[in-house]
Design a protein around this motif. Structure first.
Motif, short mmCIF file in Angstrom:
data_model
loop_
_atom_site.label_atom_id
_atom_site.label_comp_id
_atom_site.label_asym_id
_atom_site.label_seq_id
_atom_site.Cartn_x
_atom_site.Cartn_y
_atom_site.Cartn_z
N THR A 191 0.83 -1.21 0.00
CA THR A 191 0.00 0.00 0.00
C THR A 191 0.86 1.25 0.00
O THR A 191 0.62 2.20 -0.76
N ALA A 192 1.90 1.25 0.85
CA ALA A 192 2.77 2.42 0.96
C ALA A 192 3.57 2.64 -0.32
O ALA A 192 3.70 3.77 -0.79
N VAL A 193 4.11 1.57 -0.88
CA VAL A 193 4.90 1.70 -2.11
C VAL A 193 4.02 2.18 -3.26
O VAL A 193 4.45 3.02 -4.07
N THR A 246 -2.12 15.88 11.74
CA THR A 246 -0.70 15.97 11.40
C THR A 246 0.19 15.57 12.57
O THR A 246 1.36 15.25 12.39
N GLU A 247 -0.39 15.55 13.80
CA GLU A 247 0.38 15.15 14.98
C GLU A 247 0.72 13.67 14.97
O GLU A 247 1.47 13.19 15.82
N LEU A 248 0.17 12.91 14.00
CA LEU A 248 0.58 11.52 13.84
C LEU A 248 2.07 11.45 13.58
O LEU A 248 2.72 10.45 13.88
N GLY A 249 2.62 12.52 13.03
CA GLY A 249 4.06 12.59 12.80
C GLY A 249 4.74 13.57 13.73
O GLY A 249 5.90 13.94 13.51
N GLY A 250 4.04 13.98 14.77
CA GLY A 250 4.60 14.88 15.76
C GLY A 250 5.07 14.13 16.99
O GLY A 250 5.84 13.19 16.92
N GLY A 251 4.53 14.52 18.15
CA GLY A 251 4.94 13.87 19.39
C GLY A 251 4.21 12.58 19.69
O GLY A 251 4.66 11.80 20.55
N LEU A 252 3.10 12.32 19.00
CA LEU A 252 2.28 11.15 19.30
C LEU A 252 3.03 9.82 19.27
O LEU A 252 2.88 9.01 20.19
N PHE A 305 5.35 7.41 9.01
CA PHE A 305 5.55 6.12 8.34
C PHE A 305 6.35 5.16 9.22
O PHE A 305 6.06 3.95 9.26
N ALA A 306 7.35 5.67 9.92
CA ALA A 306 8.12 4.80 10.82
C ALA A 306 7.22 4.25 11.92
O ALA A 306 7.26 3.05 12.22
N PHE A 307 6.40 5.09 12.49
CA PHE A 307 5.51 4.68 13.57
C PHE A 307 4.49 3.65 13.09
O PHE A 307 4.31 2.60 13.72
N CYS A 308 3.83 3.93 11.99
CA CYS A 308 2.79 3.02 11.50
C CYS A 308 3.36 1.67 11.07
O CYS A 308 2.73 0.63 11.28
N LEU A 309 4.56 1.67 10.48
CA LEU A 309 5.17 0.40 10.10
C LEU A 309 5.60 -0.38 11.34
O LEU A 309 5.50 -1.61 11.36
N CYS A 310 6.06 0.31 12.36
CA CYS A 310 6.41 -0.36 13.63
C CYS A 310 5.18 -1.07 14.21
O CYS A 310 5.26 -2.22 14.64
N ALA A 361 -0.98 1.91 6.69
CA ALA A 361 -0.28 2.59 5.60
C ALA A 361 -1.08 3.79 5.11
O ALA A 361 -0.52 4.86 4.82
N LEU A 362 -2.40 3.62 5.02
CA LEU A 362 -3.25 4.73 4.59
C LEU A 362 -3.24 5.87 5.61
O LEU A 362 -3.25 7.05 5.24
N LEU A 363 -3.18 5.51 6.89
CA LEU A 363 -3.08 6.54 7.94
C LEU A 363 -1.77 7.30 7.80
O LEU A 363 -1.73 8.53 7.96
N ALA A 364 -0.68 6.58 7.53
CA ALA A 364 0.62 7.22 7.34
C ALA A 364 0.58 8.15 6.12
O ALA A 364 1.13 9.25 6.15
N CYS A 365 -0.09 7.71 5.05
CA CYS A 365 -0.22 8.54 3.86
C CYS A 365 -1.01 9.81 4.16
O CYS A 365 -0.66 10.89 3.67
N LEU A 366 -2.07 9.68 4.95
CA LEU A 366 -2.84 10.86 5.34
C LEU A 366 -2.00 11.81 6.18
O LEU A 366 -2.10 13.03 6.04
N GLY A 367 -1.15 11.22 7.04
CA GLY A 367 -0.25 12.04 7.84
C GLY A 367 0.71 12.82 6.94
O GLY A 367 0.98 14.00 7.18
#
Length: 224
Positions: free
Chosen positions: A18-20, A58-64, A141-146, A163-169
């Motif tokens: 999905t990510a690729v 956008t905080e999915l890629g912040g401190g969350l 992306f690092a968080f969601c793949l973990c 993966a879709l959540l990471a893409c939205l982030g």
């Protein structure tokens, strides 16, 4: 190591495919419309509801991710350390490129070209430099793949949703005019590479860190 990497890719195929696919689509869009054209195109559908959603999502890629990683430590030291170490590696890799390049952010780039910046979201402070790559996207992306890698095998199809959540982030960074499409594309790759490297380091050696969490370790210590 090669066998472990193949196994990782197979177990996380839902996420990775999905990510690729999303990254390939983004690359095609960028090549077709260019830097400014793709930014304008991806910002063509602003609504009050989406403004509020992406302002906080956008905080999915912040401190969350770091907060959740710290919480996971309570139930699994290895799992929590995996999330946190992937975030740290991702941070180092991202800034190793971001700082030397010093690419202008959309607000600066559009101003220098004398172009009108697409609609911005009220209450969001726009950064002016260090745009490439996107740190928020790589963190997401690092968080969601973990999380995908730690799911039981029967839940692996949920990797597609992660993966879709990471893409939205990542998209949120373009929507908020904090980054260009090219920034989030490289950020996505860096994030996934960080998660894979740390998985190989921590789960390739089962004795590296215990799977016990802090709560269990404290409880066992009190019993003894």
């Amino acid at each position: 190591m090669k066998d472990k990497l193949v196994l990782f890719c197979r177990d996380n195929a839902w996420f990775l495919l999905t990510a690729v696919a999303a990254v390939v689509f983004g690359c095609c869009l960028h090549l077709s419309l260019g830097k400014t054209g793709s930014h304008v195109f991806l910002n063509s559908a602003h609504t009050p509801g989406l403004d509020i959603f992406f302002k906080y999502f956008t905080e999915l890629g912040g401190g969350l991710p770091s907060y959740i990683g710290a919480a996971i430590l309570l139930v699994s030291l290895r799992g929590g350390f995996y999330v946190l170490s992937a975030q740290l590696l991702n941070l180092l890799l991202t800034h190793a490129i971001k700082i030397p390049v010093g690419a202008p952010r959309p607000v600066t780039y559009f101003h220098e070209l004398g172009l009108q910046l697409p609609p911005v979201v009220e209450g969001v402070d726009l950064h002016v430099t260090d745009s490439f790559p996107s740190g928020h996207t790589s963190a997401a992306f690092a968080f969601c793949l973990c999380i995908s890698a730690m799911l039981p095998k029967r839940w692996q199809p949920a990797g597609c949703l992660l993966a879709l959540l990471a893409c939205l982030g990542g998209y949120s960074r373009v929507y908020l005019s904090q980054h260009f499409l090219e920034d989030i594309l490289l950020g996505a790759v860096i994030g996934m590479v960080s998660a894979i490297i740390m998985y190989m380091a921590l789960y390739g050696n089962k004795r590296a860190i215990t799977d016990k969490g802090l709560i269990r370790l404290i409880t066992e210590r009190r019993k003894n």
